[in-house]
Scaffold this active site. Structure first.
Site, short mmCIF file in Angstrom:
data_model
loop_
_atom_site.label_atom_id
_atom_site.label_comp_id
_atom_site.label_asym_id
_atom_site.label_seq_id
_atom_site.Cartn_x
_atom_site.Cartn_y
_atom_site.Cartn_z
N ARG A 91 0.86 -1.19 0.00
CA ARG A 91 0.00 0.00 0.00
C ARG A 91 0.90 1.23 0.00
O ARG A 91 1.82 1.34 0.80
CB ARG A 91 -0.87 0.01 1.25
CG ARG A 91 -1.70 1.26 1.32
CD ARG A 91 -2.37 1.41 2.65
NE ARG A 91 -3.24 2.58 2.61
CZ ARG A 91 -3.56 3.28 3.69
NH1 ARG A 91 -3.09 2.94 4.86
NH2 ARG A 91 -4.34 4.32 3.59
N HIS A 208 -16.99 5.83 2.74
CA HIS A 208 -16.03 5.06 3.54
C HIS A 208 -15.94 5.79 4.87
O HIS A 208 -15.26 6.81 4.98
CB HIS A 208 -14.67 5.01 2.82
CG HIS A 208 -13.59 4.35 3.62
ND1 HIS A 208 -13.02 3.14 3.25
CD2 HIS A 208 -12.97 4.72 4.76
CE1 HIS A 208 -12.10 2.80 4.14
NE2 HIS A 208 -12.04 3.75 5.06
N GLY A 212 -10.76 7.19 9.79
CA GLY A 212 -10.62 8.14 8.68
C GLY A 212 -11.89 8.01 7.85
O GLY A 212 -12.48 6.93 7.82
N GLY A 331 -15.36 0.99 9.26
CA GLY A 331 -15.77 0.70 10.64
C GLY A 331 -17.14 1.18 11.04
O GLY A 331 -17.98 0.39 11.48
N GLY A 333 -19.47 2.71 8.98
CA GLY A 333 -20.42 2.39 7.92
C GLY A 333 -20.86 0.93 7.93
O GLY A 333 -22.01 0.61 7.63
N GLU A 334 -19.94 0.03 8.32
CA GLU A 334 -20.27 -1.39 8.30
C GLU A 334 -20.97 -1.84 9.58
O GLU A 334 -21.74 -2.80 9.57
CB GLU A 334 -18.98 -2.23 8.15
CG GLU A 334 -18.36 -2.08 6.76
CD GLU A 334 -16.96 -2.71 6.68
OE1 GLU A 334 -16.65 -3.61 7.47
OE2 GLU A 334 -16.19 -2.28 5.80
N GLU A 384 -9.51 -3.76 1.32
CA GLU A 384 -8.42 -3.12 0.59
C GLU A 384 -7.29 -4.11 0.31
O GLU A 384 -6.65 -4.06 -0.74
CB GLU A 384 -7.90 -1.92 1.39
CG GLU A 384 -8.93 -0.80 1.44
CD GLU A 384 -8.67 0.21 2.55
OE1 GLU A 384 -8.16 1.28 2.26
OE2 GLU A 384 -9.01 -0.08 3.71
P1 AMP Z 1 -11.85 1.78 10.55
O1 AMP Z 1 -10.98 2.99 10.55
O2 AMP Z 1 -12.57 1.54 9.28
O3 AMP Z 1 -11.13 0.56 11.07
O4 AMP Z 1 -13.00 2.08 11.62
C1 AMP Z 1 -12.73 2.15 12.99
C2 AMP Z 1 -13.85 2.87 13.68
O5 AMP Z 1 -15.10 2.22 13.42
C3 AMP Z 1 -13.74 2.89 15.19
O6 AMP Z 1 -12.91 3.92 15.65
C4 AMP Z 1 -15.19 3.13 15.59
O7 AMP Z 1 -15.43 4.52 15.62
C5 AMP Z 1 -16.00 2.54 14.47
N1 AMP Z 1 -16.75 1.33 14.85
C6 AMP Z 1 -16.37 0.06 14.86
N2 AMP Z 1 -17.35 -0.75 15.30
C7 AMP Z 1 -18.41 0.05 15.59
C8 AMP Z 1 -19.74 -0.15 16.10
N3 AMP Z 1 -20.20 -1.36 16.39
N4 AMP Z 1 -20.52 0.94 16.25
C9 AMP Z 1 -20.08 2.17 15.97
N5 AMP Z 1 -18.86 2.41 15.49
C10 AMP Z 1 -18.02 1.39 15.30
#
Ligand code: AMP
Length: 398
Positions: A91, A208, A212, A331, A333-334, A384
């Protein structure tokens, strides 16, 4: 062919090995605290327990050395010898205007990437350290760089030019580049599959939203606009980044608080966003817990976050003349059904209607809109690493 995917930061390194073209994930791992006391590698062969080893690692070459040991380990490994690893995909955050697609690592390519360091001083040098370490320990293995910015290189000038003196673009490359491109590209391809269309037929707003966060307007399968800019600071509210603000706030607050440019930069990148507003945490789960207990600032942080995503969905629908679907990934969104619900509230006027029952889901590919919603709402977990492995396999087997 086994493909090693490496995502290298300044003191950490994430990796996966995937079998290609079957796309089977064989193992994944994380090295933390490279060059700091307490270096540790956490390695997981899929289907087995995590294997954790605390061992001093003074630099990225040491770290890659331990990754190789883990890959070859007789109990937790996935290869009998490194000859089985056919290629490494790296990456790379900033590819500037030079890389509109992924590229084979050559001396010339590395020189070009090095020339872009100024545009991504926190990320590109670390990515290059990872490539150098792998080249040192695997001198005969083909390597590919996959850029976060490539997908956004199709943006027209109207999307990427800032209304600043044009000479800053010409002299210094000051323009919108966008990031998270590998994720936006991955979910675009998946959305096309889910909609039963060819990729070059889909119009989407991809969201996304993780720690971030960025949105992209995708017109005929290509990026038309995206919310991150010269750096990942612009656009949506993020865990600790402010996203869009009035630029006049910078000299105003710097004057009031007696801050240097570096102080303001740190404040906007590390102390703002969800953390800055709530004063509690950069993690949406903590904010949700605090909201449930009646914390006012947590509620404001949540609302500002949702409002900004909604703002971009509307703006991007207008830019691309309507969309087939809105895509949620990463995180928040999913995983956060309540956040998706709040973002979609009020978008019914644009033909975007969430099915609240279908929305009660986490981390799986699913249509979340009602049957009569003109615009579909899709939940697509991003991947990714798989995208990097695919590009790497394609380029080295060409
Ligand atoms: P990422 O950067 O895509 O790994 O997303 C991480 C972020 O997703 C974390 O800091 C949380 O804010 C959020 N997240 C993960 N799980 C949940 C959940 N069940 N509910 C709300 N936010 C979440």
């Amino acid at each position: 062919m086994k493909v090693l995917v490496v995502n290298c930061g300044s003191s950490s390194l994430k990796y996966q090995v995937l079998d290609m073209p079957s796309e089977e994930l064989l193992c994944k791992g994380l090295v933390e605290r490279i060059g700091i006391d307490g270096s540790v590698i956490k390695h997981e062969k899929i289907g087995q327990d995590k294997f954790v080893l605390e061992v001093p690692m003074k630099d990225h070459t040491d770290a890659i050395g331990h990754v190789i040991d883990a890959l070859l380990d007789k109990d937790h490994g996935v290869a009998a010898s490194m000859d089985e690893i056919g290629a490494v995909g790296h990456r790379v955050v900033q590819g500037g205007e030079k890389f509109a697609s992924s590229a084979l690592v050559t001396d010339e390519m590395l020189k070009t990437v090095e020339g872009l360091n100024e545009l991504a001083p926190l990320h590109n040098p670390a990515n290059l350290l990872g490539i150098a370490a792998c080249k040192k320990l695997m001198p005969n293995t083909s390597m590919v760089g996959v850029f976060d910015t490539s997908f956004h290189q199709t943006m027209p000038a109207e999307s990427y030019i800032y209304a600043l003196p044009y000479e800053y673009y010409e002299k210094y490359g000051v323009r919108r580049y966008g990031f998270h491109g590998t994720s936006h590209r991955y979910v675009t391809a998946k959305a096309a599959e889910m909609l039963g269309k060819k990729v070059d037929e889909v119009n989407l707003v991809t969201c996304h939203i993780g720690n971030g966060a960025s949105c992209a307007a995708v017109k005929n399968g290509k990026c038309f606009d995206t919310s991150m800019g010269l750096t990942p600071l612009e656009g949506l509210v993020m865990g600790t980044r402010c996203g869009d603000i009035d630029p006049a706030i910078i000299p105003f607050v710097a004057g009031k608080e007696n801050m240097s440019f570096a102080d303001v930069d740190t404040m906007m990148n590390k102390k703002s966003g969800i953390l800055g507003i709530s004063g509690i945490s950069s993690d949406m789960r903590d904010v949700e817990d605090a909201m449930a207990k009646g914390d006012k600032k947590a509620q404001i942080a949540w609302d500002v976050f949702a409002h900004r995503v909604k703002h971009y969905i509307g703006a991007y629908m207008a830019e691309i003349g309507g969309a087939d679907a809105i895509v949620f990934t990463a995180g928040v969104g999913e995983n956060s059904a309540p956040m998706r619900e709040d973002i979609c509230k009020g978008l019914e006027a644009l033909g975007i209607v969430l099915d609240k029952e279908a929305n009660k889901v986490r981390g799986e590919e699913k249509v979340l809109s009602t049957a009569d919603s003109k615009v579909k709402i899709l939940l697509i977990p991003t991947n990714e690493e798989l995208m990097i492995a695919k590009d790497t396999y394609e380029i080295v087997t060409k």
